[in-house]
Design a protein around this motif. Structure first.
Motif, PDB file in Angstrom:
ATOM      1  N   PHE A  38     -32.291 -27.490 -11.841  1.00 25.74           N
ATOM      2  CA  PHE A  38     -32.323 -27.101 -10.601  1.00 25.74           C
ATOM      3  C   PHE A  38     -31.678 -28.167  -9.504  1.00 25.74           C
ATOM      4  O   PHE A  38     -31.405 -28.009  -8.625  1.00 25.74           O
ATOM      5  CB  PHE A  38     -33.350 -26.591 -10.002  1.00 25.74           C
ATOM      6  N   HIS A  39     -31.938 -29.683 -10.061  1.00 20.49           N
ATOM      7  CA  HIS A  39     -31.476 -30.485  -9.176  1.00 20.49           C
ATOM      8  C   HIS A  39     -29.998 -31.333  -9.792  1.00 20.49           C
ATOM      9  O   HIS A  39     -29.397 -32.045  -9.039  1.00 20.49           O
ATOM     10  CB  HIS A  39     -32.448 -31.755  -9.129  1.00 20.49           C
ATOM     11  N   GLU A  41     -26.151 -31.128 -10.664  1.00 22.53           N
ATOM     12  CA  GLU A  41     -24.892 -30.560 -10.212  1.00 22.53           C
ATOM     13  C   GLU A  41     -24.324 -29.616 -11.307  1.00 22.53           C
ATOM     14  O   GLU A  41     -24.078 -30.276 -12.619  1.00 22.53           O
ATOM     15  CB  GLU A  41     -23.792 -31.497  -9.505  1.00 22.53           C
ATOM     16  N   ARG A  42     -24.104 -28.476 -10.909  1.00 24.44           N
ATOM     17  CA  ARG A  42     -23.476 -27.626 -12.220  1.00 24.44           C
ATOM     18  C   ARG A  42     -21.962 -27.521 -11.944  1.00 24.44           C
ATOM     19  O   ARG A  42     -21.375 -27.235 -10.974  1.00 24.44           O
ATOM     20  CB  ARG A  42     -24.082 -26.209 -12.022  1.00 24.44           C
ATOM     21  N   THR A 124     -27.858 -10.955  -9.860  1.00 23.04           N
ATOM     22  CA  THR A 124     -28.965 -11.805  -9.665  1.00 23.04           C
ATOM     23  C   THR A 124     -29.664 -12.189 -11.048  1.00 23.04           C
ATOM     24  O   THR A 124     -29.969 -13.448 -11.091  1.00 23.04           O
ATOM     25  CB  THR A 124     -30.134 -11.112  -8.712  1.00 23.04           C
ATOM     26  N   GLU A 127     -28.389 -14.871 -13.185  1.00 25.44           N
ATOM     27  CA  GLU A 127     -28.629 -15.991 -12.640  1.00 25.44           C
ATOM     28  C   GLU A 127     -29.904 -16.699 -12.742  1.00 25.44           C
ATOM     29  O   GLU A 127     -30.548 -17.808 -12.667  1.00 25.44           O
ATOM     30  CB  GLU A 127     -28.265 -16.251 -11.268  1.00 25.44           C
ATOM     31  N   TYR A 150     -37.376 -17.926 -12.725  1.00 24.84           N
ATOM     32  CA  TYR A 150     -36.993 -18.703 -11.589  1.00 24.84           C
ATOM     33  C   TYR A 150     -35.540 -18.089 -11.044  1.00 24.84           C
ATOM     34  O   TYR A 150     -34.832 -17.762 -12.149  1.00 24.84           O
ATOM     35  CB  TYR A 150     -36.889 -19.996 -11.758  1.00 24.84           C
ATOM     36  N   PHE A 151     -35.583 -17.824  -9.975  1.00 26.10           N
ATOM     37  CA  PHE A 151     -34.014 -17.497  -9.298  1.00 26.10           C
ATOM     38  C   PHE A 151     -33.124 -18.657  -9.425  1.00 26.10           C
ATOM     39  O   PHE A 151     -33.458 -19.769  -9.370  1.00 26.10           O
ATOM     40  CB  PHE A 151     -34.199 -17.075  -7.827  1.00 26.10           C
ATOM     41  N   GLY A 152     -32.004 -18.311  -9.714  1.00 21.45           N
ATOM     42  CA  GLY A 152     -30.798 -19.359  -9.838  1.00 21.45           C
ATOM     43  C   GLY A 152     -30.646 -20.157  -8.535  1.00 21.45           C
ATOM     44  O   GLY A 152     -30.115 -21.306  -8.638  1.00 21.45           O
ATOM     45  N   ASP A 153     -31.105 -19.908  -7.452  1.00 21.92           N
ATOM     46  CA  ASP A 153     -30.999 -20.676  -6.115  1.00 21.92           C
ATOM     47  C   ASP A 153     -32.328 -21.493  -5.950  1.00 21.92           C
ATOM     48  O   ASP A 153     -32.511 -22.243  -4.886  1.00 21.92           O
ATOM     49  CB  ASP A 153     -30.644 -19.942  -5.044  1.00 21.92           C
ATOM     50  N   ALA A 154     -33.208 -21.386  -6.865  1.00 23.33           N
ATOM     51  CA  ALA A 154     -34.415 -22.094  -6.710  1.00 23.33           C
ATOM     52  C   ALA A 154     -35.466 -21.813  -5.580  1.00 23.33           C
ATOM     53  O   ALA A 154     -36.335 -22.474  -5.281  1.00 23.33           O
ATOM     54  CB  ALA A 154     -34.297 -23.610  -6.833  1.00 23.33           C
ATOM     55  N   SER A 155     -35.090 -20.677  -5.091  1.00 23.03           N
ATOM     56  CA  SER A 155     -35.882 -20.220  -3.842  1.00 23.03           C
ATOM     57  C   SER A 155     -37.283 -19.743  -4.267  1.00 23.03           C
ATOM     58  O   SER A 155     -38.172 -19.923  -3.397  1.00 23.03           O
ATOM     59  CB  SER A 155     -35.277 -18.982  -3.279  1.00 23.03           C
TER      60      SER A 155
END
Length: 170
Positions: A38-39, A41-42, A124, A127, A150-155
């Motif tokens: 999550f941290h 860069e992809r 969704t 991801e 976990y959602f792809g946007d880490a929300s």
């Protein structure tokens, strides 16, 4: 309803229903530490191109300098073992869903947990990142396992979806 098997299903409108066993993912090369996933860069990578470049550099080095065996293999193995014993890991859901080959026209994925059914758009679900170990230990069913979403946007990084039992493609 409480299930006791540490397996999760992908079923519904798919060509190939799949049974997932998160207990073996620790040996999968696609596993990633959750914090790193999550941290970091992809970047989209062309694997063939990257491999060709790396192989070319390696061969060029060997031609110029000769083959040298790395002296750090033992320390690298020790570090990897320590990382596996202490890490918190997950794996992207996309390869599993794509291997199930959803039928044309599929628009959503229903996630079934012990307590509820949650519906997500297919985009969704592609991801999702599936957590399967915490502090070097597999997630236990009694503690919300065998996997967490976990959602792809880490929300939902602090509140993942727990007690997942199946993914139904609709």
């Amino acid at each position: 309803m409480r299930y006791l098997e540490p397996i999760v299903f992908i079923n519904g409108k798919v060509k190939y229903p799949i049974t997932l066993d998160p207990g073996v993912w620790i040996f999968d090369d696609r596993k990633v530490e959750i914090d790193t996933y999550f941290h970091a860069e992809r970047v989209q990578v062309n694997e063939l191109e990257e491999y060709t470049i790396a192989a070319s550099k390696h061969w060029q080095k060997e031609i110029q300098e000769g083959a040298i065996m790395p002296p750090t293999i033992k320390t690298e193995r020790k570090f990897e073992k320590q990382r596996l014993l202490e890490g918190t890991f997950g794996i992207p859901f996309e390869p599993f869903l794509k291997n199930a080959e959803p039928e044309n026209g599929v628009t959503e994925v229903i996630v079934t947990t012990d307590d509820e059914e949650l519906t997500f758009p297919l985009e969704t679900a592609l991801e999702f990142f599936l957590g399967f170990s915490k502090d070097g230990k597999p997630l236990k069913i009694s503690e919300g396992g065998p996997l967490e979403i976990y959602f792809g946007d880490a929300s939902n990084i602090n509140e993942p979806i727990k007690n997942v039992r199946s993914f139904t493609v609709k």
